[in-house]
Enzyme design. Sequence first.
Site, PDB file in Angstrom:
ATOM      1  N   HIS A 123       0.817  -1.216   0.000  1.00  0.00           N
ATOM      2  CA  HIS A 123       0.000   0.000   0.000  1.00  0.00           C
ATOM      3  C   HIS A 123       0.852   1.268   0.000  1.00  0.00           C
ATOM      4  O   HIS A 123       0.324   2.356  -0.260  1.00  0.00           O
ATOM      5  CB  HIS A 123      -0.992  -0.003   1.156  1.00  0.00           C
ATOM      6  CG  HIS A 123      -0.416   0.238   2.514  1.00  0.00           C
ATOM      7  ND1 HIS A 123      -0.143  -0.779   3.403  1.00  0.00           N
ATOM      8  CD2 HIS A 123      -0.077   1.384   3.156  1.00  0.00           C
ATOM      9  CE1 HIS A 123       0.338  -0.273   4.524  1.00  0.00           C
ATOM     10  NE2 HIS A 123       0.393   1.039   4.398  1.00  0.00           N
ATOM     11  N   ASP A 154       0.259  -7.643   1.461  1.00  0.00           N
ATOM     12  CA  ASP A 154       0.645  -6.241   1.655  1.00  0.00           C
ATOM     13  C   ASP A 154       2.166  -6.080   1.687  1.00  0.00           C
ATOM     14  O   ASP A 154       2.701  -5.314   2.480  1.00  0.00           O
ATOM     15  CB  ASP A 154       0.022  -5.649   2.914  1.00  0.00           C
ATOM     16  CG  ASP A 154       0.059  -4.116   2.907  1.00  0.00           C
ATOM     17  OD1 ASP A 154       0.196  -3.534   1.807  1.00  0.00           O
ATOM     18  OD2 ASP A 154      -0.026  -3.504   3.986  1.00  0.00           O
ATOM     19  N   GLY A 224       2.878   6.412   8.218  1.00  0.00           N
ATOM     20  CA  GLY A 224       4.265   6.676   7.840  1.00  0.00           C
ATOM     21  C   GLY A 224       5.197   5.598   8.338  1.00  0.00           C
ATOM     22  O   GLY A 224       6.294   5.419   7.808  1.00  0.00           O
ATOM     23  N   ASN A 225       4.758   4.840   9.371  1.00  0.00           N
ATOM     24  CA  ASN A 225       5.522   3.679   9.836  1.00  0.00           C
ATOM     25  C   ASN A 225       5.394   2.504   8.877  1.00  0.00           C
ATOM     26  O   ASN A 225       6.189   1.562   8.929  1.00  0.00           O
ATOM     27  CB  ASN A 225       5.035   3.218  11.216  1.00  0.00           C
ATOM     28  CG  ASN A 225       5.783   3.885  12.357  1.00  0.00           C
ATOM     29  OD1 ASN A 225       5.190   4.563  13.171  1.00  0.00           O
ATOM     30  ND2 ASN A 225       7.097   3.708  12.418  1.00  0.00           N
ATOM     31  N   SER A 226       4.386   2.544   8.018  1.00  0.00           N
ATOM     32  CA  SER A 226       4.139   1.436   7.101  1.00  0.00           C
ATOM     33  C   SER A 226       5.386   1.106   6.289  1.00  0.00           C
ATOM     34  O   SER A 226       5.986   1.983   5.675  1.00  0.00           O
ATOM     35  CB  SER A 226       2.997   1.783   6.137  1.00  0.00           C
ATOM     36  OG  SER A 226       1.789   1.906   6.830  1.00  0.00           O
ATOM     37  N   GLY A 282      -7.351 -25.108   0.800  1.00  0.00           N
ATOM     38  CA  GLY A 282      -8.708 -25.409   0.353  1.00  0.00           C
ATOM     39  C   GLY A 282      -9.696 -25.725   1.456  1.00  0.00           C
ATOM     40  O   GLY A 282     -10.563 -26.592   1.289  1.00  0.00           O
TER      41      GLY A 282
END
Length: 483
Positions: A123, A154, A224-226, A282
């Site tokens: 992201h 992500d 902003g830590n992402s 599954g």
Amino acid sequence: MKKIVKSLMPAVYLMVIAFSAASCNKTQAAPAVTPGQPVDLTYAAEKALPSVVYIKSVTNSKVQTVEYSDPFEDFFSDPFGGFFGRGQSQGNGRRRQVQTPKRAAAGSGVIISADGYIVTNNHVVDGADELTVTLNENSKEYSARIIGADKTTDLALIKIDAKNLPAIVIANSENVKVGEWVLAVGNPLGLNNTVTAGIVSAKARSMGSGVSSMIQTDAAINQGNSGGALVNTRGELIGINAMLASTTGANIGYGFAIPTSIVQKAVEDFKKYGTYQRAMIGISGSDVSSYVDSEKDKGNEVDLGTMEGIYIAEVVEDGAAADGGLQKGDVLTYVDGKKVKQFGELQGIIAQKRPGDKVVVKYLRNKKEKTVTLTLKNEQGNTKVVKNADVDILGIDVRPVTDSQKKQLEISYGLEVLKVNGGKMKEAGVPKGFIIQVVNDQPMRSFDDLQQVVKDAKDQMLVIKGIFPTGKRGGFVVYLQNE
């Protein structure tokens, strides 16, 4: 007696010198953590800070065609067919071109190799036209390119053209223990090179966003830590900070990081295939304890022979579990020799696998233990490794229809839309569950058929015909490029 004492003195002096030397050497390495004593985190900060970078992403202004509805325009219909600027009708809706604004966003990343490979969140880089990486040590800026990215995990891998970079040491996240001290390193709220401290609050958290088996920490994580680093007291990477649990959008409690066991597998996939190789077991279900509690709330008494494991609520037709004979009501207890108590633990194990990999599963059926070897499949229902292809622009996951679907809908072929992640199919309104039968007059029997028709699309347009799960037939027009 005095002679004995005198003869021992040189040895004692040697021991003192040896211990002193050992103490000096120890100061050069990571400080030991003594139970019950305060922890000095300065070493971890010094080791980790140079490896964490600031990432700026820019999305340029674009012209997009959007659908809209205006009841006043419908009532006062324009006899000049849109000459005075009203939108033009396209089927049941109206379409209009709009200019999107230029957007900039920021996040963090972690240098994992001296030659410029950097891990961050999907992201942080998703949709970016320009990526700029700024180093911590000397504030040098570099343009970056995306090597691979995956929305579900992500995670993203980007690359800058640089050498001799301060790569972080990567630890095995499976060795992380609840309660141990950690640091979150990143660039929150525009405050570059920030370090916050906390402990590991929990492991194997499933957040319901697709990201699975996460490390939970009370170290402050903000916007902003992402993409930044979660490190142990030795300054080694144990996770990539990804999200926080908050009712306000700011840190008020817990943050979550993707463990390095998943990160390293994703990096290998991005480098080799350009895309994440997602293996599927599954099944769907829940922790046994959660299932038993829910049944008790309904007034039902349940005895599965254990209170630990994964209760299987559904077995996907033609999936790996179905092929191995697993059934609804079975309780999965071990995978590859590892005990699984929570669904997040199962997700963490499978996230490290690829389509075609085999796993040994132990499970209970009617309280009796059984063992079976399963061959994991991809989202298309086969064991092939999925390579990056033009079809990614569609933003969907598909698989060939099952035998029961063929019988129920009276069809002989088609591709079922399993998931709509975004992209051109979502823009066109194609829903989950729709069965694609024909695209540009070509029958769709396999994923390869869809890939080929996308590559061959002459007008950058797909005319799709198919059938809804209700049996109603329908179609969509998908534009591969913005008009």
